[in-house]
Design a protein around this motif. Structure first.
Motif, PDB file in Angstrom:
ATOM      1  N   SER A 122     -30.473 -24.731  22.491  1.00 33.77           N
ATOM      2  CA  SER A 122     -30.312 -24.377  21.079  1.00 33.77           C
ATOM      3  C   SER A 122     -29.659 -23.011  20.891  1.00 33.77           C
ATOM      4  CB  SER A 122     -31.678 -24.389  20.370  1.00 33.77           C
ATOM      5  OG  SER A 122     -32.591 -23.518  21.022  1.00 33.77           O
ATOM      6  N   THR A 123     -29.444 -22.282  21.983  1.00 35.52           N
ATOM      7  CA  THR A 123     -28.823 -20.958  21.901  1.00 35.52           C
ATOM      8  C   THR A 123     -27.313 -21.081  22.036  1.00 35.52           C
ATOM      9  OG1 THR A 123     -30.755 -19.831  22.825  1.00 35.52           O
ATOM     10  CG2 THR A 123     -28.640 -18.701  23.023  1.00 35.52           C
ATOM     11  N   TYR A 178     -34.197 -16.181  19.073  1.00 39.06           N
ATOM     12  CA  TYR A 178     -35.535 -15.710  18.704  1.00 39.06           C
ATOM     13  C   TYR A 178     -35.516 -14.644  17.613  1.00 39.06           C
ATOM     14  CZ  TYR A 178     -40.322 -13.960  19.449  1.00 39.06           C
ATOM     15  OH  TYR A 178     -41.640 -13.579  19.292  1.00 39.06           O
ATOM     16  N   LEU A 179     -34.654 -13.638  17.789  1.00 37.49           N
ATOM     17  CA  LEU A 179     -34.621 -12.534  16.823  1.00 37.49           C
ATOM     18  C   LEU A 179     -33.957 -12.933  15.509  1.00 37.49           C
ATOM     19  CD1 LEU A 179     -33.672  -9.622  19.260  1.00 37.49           C
ATOM     20  CD2 LEU A 179     -35.936 -10.178  18.342  1.00 37.49           C
ATOM     21  N   PRO A 183     -33.370 -21.867  13.246  1.00 35.66           N
ATOM     22  CA  PRO A 183     -34.170 -23.020  12.809  1.00 35.66           C
ATOM     23  C   PRO A 183     -34.115 -24.201  13.782  1.00 35.66           C
ATOM     24  CG  PRO A 183     -32.141 -22.851  11.539  1.00 35.66           C
ATOM     25  CD  PRO A 183     -32.252 -21.586  12.342  1.00 35.66           C
ATOM     26  N   MET A 184     -33.131 -24.200  14.698  1.00 39.70           N
ATOM     27  CA  MET A 184     -33.003 -25.298  15.665  1.00 39.70           C
ATOM     28  C   MET A 184     -33.965 -25.137  16.844  1.00 39.70           C
ATOM     29  SD  MET A 184     -28.886 -25.927  15.837  1.00 39.70           S
ATOM     30  CE  MET A 184     -29.119 -27.323  16.936  1.00 39.70           C
ATOM     31  N   ASN A 189     -41.580 -19.347  16.539  1.00 36.10           N
ATOM     32  CA  ASN A 189     -42.778 -18.824  15.864  1.00 36.10           C
ATOM     33  C   ASN A 189     -43.775 -18.238  16.852  1.00 36.10           C
ATOM     34  OD1 ASN A 189     -43.465 -21.226  17.068  1.00 36.10           O
ATOM     35  ND2 ASN A 189     -44.758 -21.953  15.374  1.00 36.10           N
ATOM     36  N   LEU A 190     -43.454 -18.276  18.139  1.00 39.80           N
ATOM     37  CA  LEU A 190     -44.328 -17.701  19.156  1.00 39.80           C
ATOM     38  C   LEU A 190     -44.272 -16.183  19.121  1.00 39.80           C
ATOM     39  CD1 LEU A 190     -43.331 -20.008  22.174  1.00 39.80           C
ATOM     40  CD2 LEU A 190     -45.320 -20.259  20.663  1.00 39.80           C
ATOM     41  N   ASN A 191     -45.334 -15.526  19.562  1.00 42.28           N
ATOM     42  CA  ASN A 191     -45.280 -14.069  19.666  1.00 42.28           C
ATOM     43  C   ASN A 191     -44.463 -13.699  20.913  1.00 42.28           C
ATOM     44  OD1 ASN A 191     -46.963 -13.853  22.044  1.00 42.28           O
ATOM     45  ND2 ASN A 191     -48.767 -14.131  20.740  1.00 42.28           N
ATOM     46  N   PRO A 192     -44.066 -12.439  21.070  1.00 42.48           N
ATOM     47  CA  PRO A 192     -43.188 -12.067  22.191  1.00 42.48           C
ATOM     48  C   PRO A 192     -43.724 -12.444  23.571  1.00 42.48           C
ATOM     49  CG  PRO A 192     -43.195 -10.322  20.567  1.00 42.48           C
ATOM     50  CD  PRO A 192     -44.225 -11.313  20.126  1.00 42.48           C
ATOM     51  N   GLU A 193     -45.020 -12.307  23.789  1.00 41.74           N
ATOM     52  CA  GLU A 193     -45.604 -12.674  25.078  1.00 41.74           C
ATOM     53  C   GLU A 193     -45.462 -14.178  25.312  1.00 41.74           C
ATOM     54  OE1 GLU A 193     -47.264 -10.839  27.484  1.00 41.74           O
ATOM     55  OE2 GLU A 193     -46.802  -8.941  26.498  1.00 41.74           O
ATOM     56  N   GLN A 194     -45.759 -14.950  24.296  1.00 40.91           N
ATOM     57  CA  GLN A 194     -45.690 -16.405  24.412  1.00 40.91           C
ATOM     58  C   GLN A 194     -44.243 -16.874  24.584  1.00 40.91           C
ATOM     59  OE1 GLN A 194     -47.596 -17.217  20.658  1.00 40.91           O
ATOM     60  NE2 GLN A 194     -49.564 -17.727  21.628  1.00 40.91           N
TER      61      GLN A 194
END
Length: 353
Positions: A122-123, A178-179, A183-184, A189-194
């Protein structure tokens, strides 16, 4: 201009094929081949052949590469180019820059890297070769092209196990995904560690696929402090400083990667992994630039459409990519030094079982 670009490409491919004509087993190289996977930090021209805005085949890119804008995102050679030369190999040509007829002749390594791509499908910005696609092309190299040169299964297995596999990918999974809350990608919605855990697991699954094709010796780059690139740094009338909010979101990846590589080495029989700790080494340069020969570690060397004159004193060539001078420091340090690549350098990797 078009004819000039064609001449640049022909010159590079001619050098590659001439090298091969001297005999694959007669050269004085340290390893049989170098195979390259990654993003714009290593792209040697694959994106020239794709429908994407992420291209570097125009001036002032390549000004110090025989004044040829080949698609490399700096003024000269990439990290992979310099490592290849250090190994006694020709620079791996871009996969999409070599015709199907010629691909089977290239046995010293190929570059599959593609600008704007990441670990995740997706990137990307426009068309690019995802890591999955890069591995698909490598699979074709192993199963369709190399057997035409190395007809013995045993010799091919030995060739693949002694070659080196360089992967530098991941920053775009943050900057373009991520940043940006792409939407793809449902995992944003994960936190940075996850997210770091998720991304590293995705990378590991792809490394295993390369391993299953015969690869054993890997050099894996971490993700540097992207909050310090010229496009993202915070500027005030009297100072400049890194965007630490972004750095803290990216840093968990680099902290967790060594542990995952150690686990992979334990799980995958005969495998060897080097972790290229670009995050911490970059910060060493940032904190003491003069020691490394830099007078500017904040700004892009390209101002408008013109490159700066003192390119060896700039860390960054454009708003996100380093100069050849900075790249050379990383390559030389990883090849034979002790401060960047762990648990040992590439020179030791060459001679490891």
């Amino acid at each position: 201009m078009a004819s000039f670009k064609i001449l640049c490409v022909i010159s590079i491919l001619t050098h590659q094929l001439a090298f091969l004509a001297n005999g694959m087993h007669c050269r004085k190289s340290l390893v049989p081949a170098l195979y390259v996977f990654g993003d714009s930090s290593l792209d040697a021209g694959n994106n020239n052949n794709l429908n994407t805005p992420a291209k570097a085949n125009v001036f002032p890119y390549g000004i110090d590469f025989n004044n040829c804008s080949t698609g490399r995102f700096n003024n000269g050679k990439t990290f992979a180019d310099i490592i290849a030369i250090s190994l006694g190999l020709p620079m791996p040509p871009p996969y999409l820059g070599v015709s199907e007829i010629e691909r089977y002749q290239v046995a010293t390594g190929i570059n599959y890297a593609s600008a704007s791509c990441g670990i995740l499908n997706s990137t990307g910005d426009g068309s690019c070769l995802s890591l999955d696609k890069q591995i698909e092309y490598f699979t074709s190299t192993v199963k369709n092209d190399l057997p035409r040169i190395i007809q013995s299964t045993t010799k091919l297995r030995h060739y693949l196990s002694k070659s080196i596999y360089l992967l530098s990918i991941g920053p775009n999974d943050y900057m373009l995904n991520y940043l940006k809350n792409n939407p793809m990608e449902p995992n944003n919605n994960l936190n940075p560690e996850q997210y770091a855990n998720y991304l590293i697991e995705e990378l590991a699954s792809r490394i295993k696929r390369i391993y299953d094709l015969g690869a054993r010796k890997f050099v894996i780059n971490s993700i540097g402090p992207v909050g310090c690139i010229p496009a993202i740094v915070i500027r005030t009338p009297h100072s400049e400083y890194c965007n630490e909010e972004i750095n803290q979101k990216v840093k968990p990846y680099s902290e967790k990667l060594p542990g995952k590589l150690h686990d992979l080495q334990t799980q995958l029989s005969g495998s060897l992994f080097i972790n290229l700790d670009s995050y911490n080494f970059f910060m060493k340069i940032r904190n003491s630039p003069q020691i490394f020969g830099f007078s500017n570690v904040w700004d892009s060397c390209i101002q408008g459409a013109k490159p700066c004159e003192n390119r060896k004193e700039y860390y960054f060539y454009d708003s996100a990519h380093s100069t050849e001078a900075a790249t050379k420091i990383f390559a030389e340090e990883c090849f034979s030094g002790t401060r960047l690549c762990f648990p040992y350098n590439i020179k030791r990797l060459v001679h490891a079982h």
